[in-house]
Design a protein around this motif. Structure first.
Motif, PDB file in Angstrom:
ATOM      1  N   GLY A 113       0.696  -1.402   0.317  1.00 44.19           N
ATOM      2  CA  GLY A 113       0.078  -0.211  -0.092  1.00 44.19           C
ATOM      3  C   GLY A 113       0.871   0.879  -0.203  1.00 44.19           C
ATOM      4  O   GLY A 113       0.806   2.288  -0.449  1.00 44.19           O
ATOM      5  N   LYS A 114       1.831   1.301   0.589  1.00 43.41           N
ATOM      6  CA  LYS A 114       2.245   2.509   1.017  1.00 43.41           C
ATOM      7  C   LYS A 114       3.258   2.327  -0.562  1.00 43.41           C
ATOM      8  O   LYS A 114       3.848   3.531  -0.895  1.00 43.41           O
ATOM      9  N   LEU A 119       3.941   5.104  -6.114  1.00 42.58           N
ATOM     10  CA  LEU A 119       4.363   5.103  -7.694  1.00 42.58           C
ATOM     11  C   LEU A 119       3.092   6.085  -7.329  1.00 42.58           C
ATOM     12  O   LEU A 119       3.023   7.011  -9.277  1.00 42.58           O
ATOM     13  N   LEU A 120       2.093   5.970  -6.994  1.00 45.47           N
ATOM     14  CA  LEU A 120       1.126   7.488  -7.616  1.00 45.47           C
ATOM     15  C   LEU A 120       1.684   8.411  -7.353  1.00 45.47           C
ATOM     16  O   LEU A 120       0.958   9.453  -8.248  1.00 45.47           O
ATOM     17  N   LEU A 126       5.202  12.395 -13.062  1.00 43.01           N
ATOM     18  CA  LEU A 126       5.050  12.350 -14.656  1.00 43.01           C
ATOM     19  C   LEU A 126       4.461  13.169 -15.527  1.00 43.01           C
ATOM     20  O   LEU A 126       4.584  14.087 -16.716  1.00 43.01           O
ATOM     21  N   GLN A 127       3.072  13.081 -14.701  1.00 42.67           N
ATOM     22  CA  GLN A 127       2.008  13.741 -15.932  1.00 42.67           C
ATOM     23  C   GLN A 127       2.076  15.449 -15.693  1.00 42.67           C
ATOM     24  O   GLN A 127       2.658  15.579 -17.110  1.00 42.67           O
ATOM     25  N   LEU A 128       2.354  15.724 -15.100  1.00 42.27           N
ATOM     26  CA  LEU A 128       3.337  17.592 -14.590  1.00 42.27           C
ATOM     27  C   LEU A 128       3.881  17.791 -15.423  1.00 42.27           C
ATOM     28  O   LEU A 128       3.789  18.967 -15.901  1.00 42.27           O
ATOM     29  N   ILE A 129       5.181  17.093 -15.271  1.00 43.14           N
ATOM     30  CA  ILE A 129       5.938  17.344 -16.178  1.00 43.14           C
ATOM     31  C   ILE A 129       5.430  17.200 -17.872  1.00 43.14           C
ATOM     32  O   ILE A 129       6.339  18.294 -18.388  1.00 43.14           O
ATOM     33  N   GLY A 130       5.022  16.259 -18.223  1.00 43.10           N
ATOM     34  CA  GLY A 130       4.524  16.194 -19.726  1.00 43.10           C
ATOM     35  C   GLY A 130       3.955  17.009 -19.629  1.00 43.10           C
ATOM     36  O   GLY A 130       3.555  18.500 -20.838  1.00 43.10           O
ATOM     37  N   ARG A 131       2.729  17.836 -18.930  1.00 47.08           N
ATOM     38  CA  ARG A 131       2.320  18.775 -19.204  1.00 47.08           C
ATOM     39  C   ARG A 131       3.393  20.237 -18.813  1.00 47.08           C
ATOM     40  O   ARG A 131       2.978  21.369 -19.895  1.00 47.08           O
ATOM     41  N   ALA A 132       3.903  20.167 -18.259  1.00 43.99           N
ATOM     42  CA  ALA A 132       4.930  21.569 -18.844  1.00 43.99           C
ATOM     43  C   ALA A 132       6.209  21.320 -19.441  1.00 43.99           C
ATOM     44  O   ALA A 132       6.076  22.552 -20.598  1.00 43.99           O
ATOM     45  N   GLN A 154       2.182   2.919 -17.922  1.00 46.35           N
ATOM     46  CA  GLN A 154       2.714   2.085 -17.192  1.00 46.35           C
ATOM     47  C   GLN A 154       2.528   1.630 -15.636  1.00 46.35           C
ATOM     48  O   GLN A 154       1.825   1.107 -15.191  1.00 46.35           O
ATOM     49  N   LEU A 155       2.500   2.705 -15.136  1.00 45.09           N
ATOM     50  CA  LEU A 155       2.812   3.166 -13.517  1.00 45.09           C
ATOM     51  C   LEU A 155       0.682   3.424 -13.206  1.00 45.09           C
ATOM     52  O   LEU A 155       0.685   2.442 -12.066  1.00 45.09           O
TER      53      LEU A 155
END
Length: 176
Positions: A113-114, A119-120, A126-132, A154-155
């Motif tokens: 769970g931790k 990973l979340l 990663l999503q923020l980096i992609g948007r930036a 994948q994550l």
């Protein structure tokens, strides 16, 4: 009235409702939760709560099994170390074997769970980096954006599969 030497009667006072709420939130009986607390205090491995609804319902069929002294000692030690009765531990183990799923202890489930939370967080970053990168000038190499999207996907799939594993294991260890 019979005296039961393994029973403890405790006046929880103002803690009673909070204790009952805790047990309900973790879908565990107050007795099993108390055994876990005692096991933890005795420096044995104690699990956190358990999750979902009972794994099976319906009529129960009683079976008697014969265990060697060594086997009986093993079952007793394992069951009591995680705050379960011997019968409940054997039934939970059987349900896991029937489904062909991993036999995760509560400590392993807590670790997973931790890990899933970590990973979340990585997936969100990663999503923020992609948007930036998409908003940057000059536009980045489209291949880089595709790699980030693929990693995020994948994550996310991995996180979902681990969450499902945790849910099924929690259901296996729940009381029915």
């Amino acid at each position: 009235m019979t005296i039961r030497p393994n029973r403890i009667n405790i006046d929880l006072g103002a803690y009673k409702q909070r204790w009952l709420d805790y047990c309900a939130a973790h879908q565990i009986t107050p007795s099993a939760a108390f055994r876990q607390v005692v096991a933890k205090l005795m420096e044995e491995s104690a699990p956190l709560g358990t999750g979902a609804a009972p794994a099976t319902a319906g009529t129960k069929v009683r079976r008697e099994i014969g265990l060697s002294a060594e086997e009986a000692d093993f079952v007793r030690a394992r069951a009591h170390s995680i705050g379960m009765s011997e019968q409940r531990w054997i039934i939970s183990l059987l349900r896991g074997a029937m489904r062909g799923e991993p036999q995760l202890s509560m400590a392993e489930m807590a670790q997973l769970g931790k890990s899933n939370l970590a990973l979340l967080t990585i997936a969100r970053h990663l999503q923020l980096i992609g948007r930036a990168l998409q908003a940057s000038q000059p536009p980045p190499d489209p291949a880089l954006h595709n790699v980030l999207e693929t990693l995020h996907g994948q994550l996310t799939r991995h996180i979902d599969s681990v969450a499902q594993l945790l849910t099924s294991n929690a259901a296996r260890w729940s009381r029915s």
